[in-house]
Design a protein around this motif. Structure first.
Motif, PDB file in Angstrom:
ATOM      1  N   ALA A  60      15.627  -7.932  -0.679  1.00 49.13           N
ATOM      2  CA  ALA A  60      15.006  -8.690  -1.783  1.00 49.13           C
ATOM      3  C   ALA A  60      14.650  -7.787  -2.963  1.00 49.13           C
ATOM      4  O   ALA A  60      14.772  -8.176  -4.116  1.00 49.13           O
ATOM      5  CB  ALA A  60      13.759  -9.421  -1.284  1.00 49.13           C
ATOM      6  N   LYS A  61      14.203  -6.571  -2.661  1.00 47.03           N
ATOM      7  CA  LYS A  61      13.798  -5.640  -3.719  1.00 47.03           C
ATOM      8  C   LYS A  61      14.967  -4.847  -4.288  1.00 47.03           C
ATOM      9  O   LYS A  61      14.781  -4.123  -5.272  1.00 47.03           O
ATOM     10  CB  LYS A  61      12.785  -4.625  -3.157  1.00 47.03           C
ATOM     11  CG  LYS A  61      11.375  -5.131  -3.004  1.00 47.03           C
ATOM     12  CD  LYS A  61      10.476  -4.016  -2.459  1.00 47.03           C
ATOM     13  CE  LYS A  61      10.402  -2.777  -3.329  1.00 47.03           C
ATOM     14  NZ  LYS A  61       9.330  -2.762  -4.328  1.00 47.03           N
ATOM     15  N   GLU A  62      16.115  -4.918  -3.622  1.00 51.58           N
ATOM     16  CA  GLU A  62      17.251  -4.033  -3.939  1.00 51.58           C
ATOM     17  C   GLU A  62      16.784  -2.580  -3.880  1.00 51.58           C
ATOM     18  O   GLU A  62      17.081  -1.756  -4.756  1.00 51.58           O
ATOM     19  CB  GLU A  62      17.845  -4.349  -5.309  1.00 51.58           C
ATOM     20  CG  GLU A  62      18.422  -5.753  -5.402  1.00 51.58           C
ATOM     21  CD  GLU A  62      18.786  -6.127  -6.838  1.00 51.58           C
ATOM     22  OE1 GLU A  62      19.378  -5.291  -7.535  1.00 51.58           O
ATOM     23  OE2 GLU A  62      18.461  -7.263  -7.240  1.00 51.58           O
ATOM     24  N   ARG A  63      16.055  -2.297  -2.834  1.00 55.66           N
ATOM     25  CA  ARG A  63      15.479  -0.961  -2.699  1.00 55.66           C
ATOM     26  C   ARG A  63      16.407  -0.102  -1.848  1.00 55.66           C
ATOM     27  O   ARG A  63      16.867  -0.561  -0.805  1.00 55.66           O
ATOM     28  CB  ARG A  63      14.122  -1.088  -2.008  1.00 55.66           C
ATOM     29  CG  ARG A  63      13.360   0.209  -1.781  1.00 55.66           C
ATOM     30  CD  ARG A  63      11.996  -0.165  -1.227  1.00 55.66           C
ATOM     31  NE  ARG A  63      11.183   0.940  -0.774  1.00 55.66           N
ATOM     32  CZ  ARG A  63       9.959   1.190  -1.244  1.00 55.66           C
ATOM     33  NH1 ARG A  63       9.450   0.448  -2.186  1.00 55.66           N
ATOM     34  NH2 ARG A  63       9.250   2.176  -0.750  1.00 55.66           N
ATOM     35  N   PRO A  64      16.660   1.147  -2.255  1.00 58.88           N
ATOM     36  CA  PRO A  64      17.525   1.989  -1.425  1.00 58.88           C
ATOM     37  C   PRO A  64      16.873   2.291  -0.075  1.00 58.88           C
ATOM     38  O   PRO A  64      15.652   2.456   0.009  1.00 58.88           O
ATOM     39  CB  PRO A  64      17.694   3.269  -2.251  1.00 58.88           C
ATOM     40  CG  PRO A  64      16.656   3.228  -3.301  1.00 58.88           C
ATOM     41  CD  PRO A  64      16.212   1.813  -3.484  1.00 58.88           C
ATOM     42  N   PRO A 150       5.804  -2.815   0.688  1.00 64.42           N
ATOM     43  CA  PRO A 150       5.890  -2.105  -0.587  1.00 64.42           C
ATOM     44  C   PRO A 150       5.400  -3.028  -1.694  1.00 64.42           C
ATOM     45  O   PRO A 150       5.104  -4.196  -1.445  1.00 64.42           O
ATOM     46  CB  PRO A 150       7.389  -1.842  -0.739  1.00 64.42           C
ATOM     47  CG  PRO A 150       8.020  -3.034  -0.101  1.00 64.42           C
ATOM     48  CD  PRO A 150       7.095  -3.444   1.040  1.00 64.42           C
ATOM     49  N   SER A 151       5.309  -2.529  -2.903  1.00 65.02           N
ATOM     50  CA  SER A 151       4.960  -3.387  -4.034  1.00 65.02           C
ATOM     51  C   SER A 151       6.039  -4.462  -4.198  1.00 65.02           C
ATOM     52  O   SER A 151       7.222  -4.208  -3.958  1.00 65.02           O
ATOM     53  CB  SER A 151       4.827  -2.545  -5.303  1.00 65.02           C
ATOM     54  OG  SER A 151       5.972  -1.727  -5.490  1.00 65.02           O
ATOM     55  N   ALA A 152       5.610  -5.658  -4.619  1.00 66.55           N
ATOM     56  CA  ALA A 152       6.505  -6.825  -4.618  1.00 66.55           C
ATOM     57  C   ALA A 152       7.292  -6.961  -5.922  1.00 66.55           C
ATOM     58  O   ALA A 152       7.285  -8.000  -6.569  1.00 66.55           O
ATOM     59  CB  ALA A 152       5.694  -8.094  -4.345  1.00 66.55           C
ATOM     60  N   ASN A 153       7.963  -5.869  -6.303  1.00 65.63           N
ATOM     61  CA  ASN A 153       8.811  -5.874  -7.495  1.00 65.63           C
ATOM     62  C   ASN A 153      10.216  -5.445  -7.087  1.00 65.63           C
ATOM     63  O   ASN A 153      10.389  -4.839  -6.039  1.00 65.63           O
ATOM     64  CB  ASN A 153       8.275  -4.862  -8.519  1.00 65.63           C
ATOM     65  CG  ASN A 153       8.014  -3.501  -7.893  1.00 65.63           C
ATOM     66  OD1 ASN A 153       6.980  -3.311  -7.240  1.00 65.63           O
ATOM     67  ND2 ASN A 153       8.939  -2.584  -8.058  1.00 65.63           N
ATOM     68  N   ARG A 154      11.195  -5.752  -7.959  1.00 62.72           N
ATOM     69  CA  ARG A 154      12.513  -5.182  -7.708  1.00 62.72           C
ATOM     70  C   ARG A 154      12.430  -3.676  -7.908  1.00 62.72           C
ATOM     71  O   ARG A 154      11.594  -3.186  -8.669  1.00 62.72           O
ATOM     72  CB  ARG A 154      13.553  -5.813  -8.646  1.00 62.72           C
ATOM     73  CG  ARG A 154      14.087  -7.117  -8.066  1.00 62.72           C
ATOM     74  CD  ARG A 154      15.006  -7.797  -9.036  1.00 62.72           C
ATOM     75  NE  ARG A 154      14.217  -8.479 -10.048  1.00 62.72           N
ATOM     76  CZ  ARG A 154      14.606  -8.677 -11.308  1.00 62.72           C
ATOM     77  NH1 ARG A 154      15.776  -8.240 -11.715  1.00 62.72           N
ATOM     78  NH2 ARG A 154      13.829  -9.322 -12.146  1.00 62.72           N
ATOM     79  N   VAL A 158       7.948  -2.014 -12.769  1.00 68.92           N
ATOM     80  CA  VAL A 158       6.508  -1.841 -12.584  1.00 68.92           C
ATOM     81  C   VAL A 158       5.987  -2.796 -11.508  1.00 68.92           C
ATOM     82  O   VAL A 158       6.501  -3.900 -11.336  1.00 68.92           O
ATOM     83  CB  VAL A 158       5.684  -2.017 -13.883  1.00 68.92           C
ATOM     84  CG1 VAL A 158       6.038  -0.951 -14.890  1.00 68.92           C
ATOM     85  CG2 VAL A 158       5.852  -3.390 -14.482  1.00 68.92           C
ATOM     86  N   SER A 159       4.949  -2.373 -10.826  1.00 70.15           N
ATOM     87  CA  SER A 159       4.379  -3.160  -9.734  1.00 70.15           C
ATOM     88  C   SER A 159       3.716  -4.429 -10.271  1.00 70.15           C
ATOM     89  O   SER A 159       3.138  -4.423 -11.354  1.00 70.15           O
ATOM     90  CB  SER A 159       3.334  -2.337  -8.984  1.00 70.15           C
ATOM     91  OG  SER A 159       3.939  -1.255  -8.324  1.00 70.15           O
ATOM     92  N   PRO A 160       3.756  -5.520  -9.500  1.00 73.08           N
ATOM     93  CA  PRO A 160       3.166  -6.784  -9.945  1.00 73.08           C
ATOM     94  C   PRO A 160       1.664  -6.840  -9.662  1.00 73.08           C
ATOM     95  O   PRO A 160       1.208  -6.513  -8.576  1.00 73.08           O
ATOM     96  CB  PRO A 160       3.886  -7.824  -9.083  1.00 73.08           C
ATOM     97  CG  PRO A 160       4.314  -7.082  -7.863  1.00 73.08           C
ATOM     98  CD  PRO A 160       4.439  -5.631  -8.207  1.00 73.08           C
ATOM     99  N   SER A 235      13.160   7.715 -11.125  1.00 68.12           N
ATOM    100  CA  SER A 235      12.595   7.100 -12.322  1.00 68.12           C
ATOM    101  C   SER A 235      12.027   5.748 -11.897  1.00 68.12           C
ATOM    102  O   SER A 235      12.707   4.906 -11.350  1.00 68.12           O
ATOM    103  CB  SER A 235      13.664   6.904 -13.387  1.00 68.12           C
ATOM    104  OG  SER A 235      13.187   5.966 -14.320  1.00 68.12           O
ATOM    105  N   HIS A 236      10.777   5.539 -12.153  1.00 67.10           N
ATOM    106  CA  HIS A 236      10.051   4.439 -11.545  1.00 67.10           C
ATOM    107  C   HIS A 236       9.194   3.784 -12.604  1.00 67.10           C
ATOM    108  O   HIS A 236       9.035   4.323 -13.678  1.00 67.10           O
ATOM    109  CB  HIS A 236       9.132   5.039 -10.478  1.00 67.10           C
ATOM    110  CG  HIS A 236       9.267   4.389  -9.157  1.00 67.10           C
ATOM    111  ND1 HIS A 236       9.814   5.017  -8.078  1.00 67.10           N
ATOM    112  CD2 HIS A 236       8.931   3.156  -8.729  1.00 67.10           C
ATOM    113  CE1 HIS A 236       9.789   4.200  -7.048  1.00 67.10           C
ATOM    114  NE2 HIS A 236       9.256   3.069  -7.407  1.00 67.10           N
ATOM    115  N   TYR A 237       8.604   2.673 -12.272  1.00 65.43           N
ATOM    116  CA  TYR A 237       7.647   2.037 -13.168  1.00 65.43           C
ATOM    117  C   TYR A 237       8.244   1.832 -14.549  1.00 65.43           C
ATOM    118  O   TYR A 237       7.558   1.966 -15.547  1.00 65.43           O
ATOM    119  CB  TYR A 237       6.384   2.900 -13.324  1.00 65.43           C
ATOM    120  CG  TYR A 237       5.798   3.320 -12.021  1.00 65.43           C
ATOM    121  CD1 TYR A 237       5.983   4.610 -11.549  1.00 65.43           C
ATOM    122  CD2 TYR A 237       5.092   2.417 -11.252  1.00 65.43           C
ATOM    123  CE1 TYR A 237       5.464   5.000 -10.332  1.00 65.43           C
ATOM    124  CE2 TYR A 237       4.576   2.805 -10.042  1.00 65.43           C
ATOM    125  CZ  TYR A 237       4.758   4.093  -9.589  1.00 65.43           C
ATOM    126  OH  TYR A 237       4.247   4.461  -8.403  1.00 65.43           O
TER     127      TYR A 237
END
Ligand code: TXA
Ligand code: MG
Length: 334
Positions: A60-64, A150-154, A158-160, A235-237
């Motif tokens: 859902a997050k497309e997180r590696p 984890p934080s509920a963002n893609r 930035v975190s929601p 690179s985040h946020y």
């Protein structure tokens, strides 16, 4: 998939569970993922001991898959079922936990083998916290087992800090958002690890280095050397609009026709260099600034301008955690 948002306004007098809790726990038991409020930011939760459920978070997050998750415990008794504590660190760990749990404080410890590899991205350590949010606490206790969240963002966004942010990020990808309004701290938990009796801060957050220094020598682990926290150096946020971090907007001049927004710390007047202005805290309060940070970044980002100019905040206490996020949004996260 249709994403439902269910309000969970907590009422201390009424001891029975809210409908939102019942709904969330049912989905979690069925191996589904659910967005839940915490005191820091909204999290995307799944049964931490169910690898198939946890895989849905990454999807859902497309997180590696190399970026490990934080495990949220129902209570202190779960600690040593999930993590190993060696005798040298036991005293310090107990003190830190007594002081900062439940709360915005995450501890990285060696993992027990019951934790699925997908949760820790194959590391031999696991990140743990106990949330102080009454709704999150109620849900994880009722669920009766740890939740990976984890934080509920893609990934990379930035975190929601509001249910609407979660919907913007993950609408259509998750079945449920439990709505408890805006989150209190507005930035993610402080993450620490212990090394040789010293406290390594892997991510700054609401528990400040000043507070932690009462418990031992502090080492701020910069993102580049922090290979142990894989998610940290990426690179985040990042808002979509380019962001520039400066000391004071006074000295800023826009290029011709450049449409700029200002994320201010210092007092501002009407200023025609900027199309939009948000001041992080009218009261010069760093707690308020942290709580507003991601919301204002999202609002300014949504305007689709050429540049967001952000002023650095005072670098003490929570300010250091805010500057760390701004620095990352600037894309120079080291
Ligand atoms: O406040 C928070 O911590 C929120 C709420 C939902 O609890 N959660 C959160 O999770 O921010 P997430 O996944 O967005 O950020 C967790 C960070 C990631 O950068 C990850 O790389 C790091 O924690 N992490 C997780 N496990 C780790 C480990 N074993 N060692 C080092 N870093 C770890
Ligand atoms: Mg995150």
């Amino acid at each position: 998939m249709k994403t439902e948002t269910v309000a969970a306004l907590y009422d201390r007098r009424r001891r029975s569970q809210t409908a939102a809790t019942v709904h969330a726990v049912k989905l979690l038991r069925a191996g589904q993922i659910v967005a839940l409020p915490t005191e820091t930011v909204y999290g995307l939760a799944a049964d931490a001991l169910n690898a198939t459920a946890v895989a849905k978070i990454f999807e859902a997050k497309e997180r590696p898959r190399f970026d490990p998750l934080i495990v949220h415990l129902p209570d202190r008794d779960w600690l040593e079922r999930i993590a190993k504590i060696d005798n040298q660190s036991r005293e310090l760990i107990e003190k830190l936990i007594a002081h900062f749990w439940p709360g915005p404080f995450t501890l990285v410890l060696r993992r027990q083998s019951i934790v699925p590899e997908i949760v820790t991205a194959g590391l031999d350590t696991v990140a743990l916290r106990i949330s102080a949010h009454p709704i999150f606490a109620e849900i994880v206790r009722e669920f009766g087992s740890p939740l990976a969240a984890p934080s509920a963002n893609r990934f990379g966004r930035v975190s929601p800090t509001t249910p609407q942010h979660v919907l913007d990020e993950l609408g259509g990808r998750i079945p449920l958002i439990v709505d408890a309004g805006p989150t209190r701290h507005g930035i993610e938990s402080t993450i620490i690890a212990l090394r040789g009796g010293k406290i390594d801060i892997l991510r700054r957050g609401p528990i400040t280095s000043e507070q932690l220094s009462a418990f031992g020598t502090i080492n701020i682990v910069t993102s580049r050397e922090n290979i142990a926290a894989p998610g940290q150096w990426l690179s985040h946020y990042a808002p979509k609009t380019p962001l520039e971090l400066i000391a004071d907007a006074q000295s800023f001049s826009a290029r011709p026709n450049q449409r700029c927004a200002l994320l201010a710390w210092n007092p501002v007047k009407m200023d025609n260099r900027f199309v939009a202005i948000r001041r992080l805290s009218e009261q010069d309060d760093l707690g308020e600034a942290a709580a507003n940070l991601f919301r204002y970044l999202r609002e300014l980002d949504a305007l689709g301008l050429d540049l967001i100019v952000a002023e650095r905040v005072p670098d003490q206490g929570l300010g250091a955690a805010i500057n760390e996020r701004l620095q990352r949004a600037w894309g120079r996260g080291d």
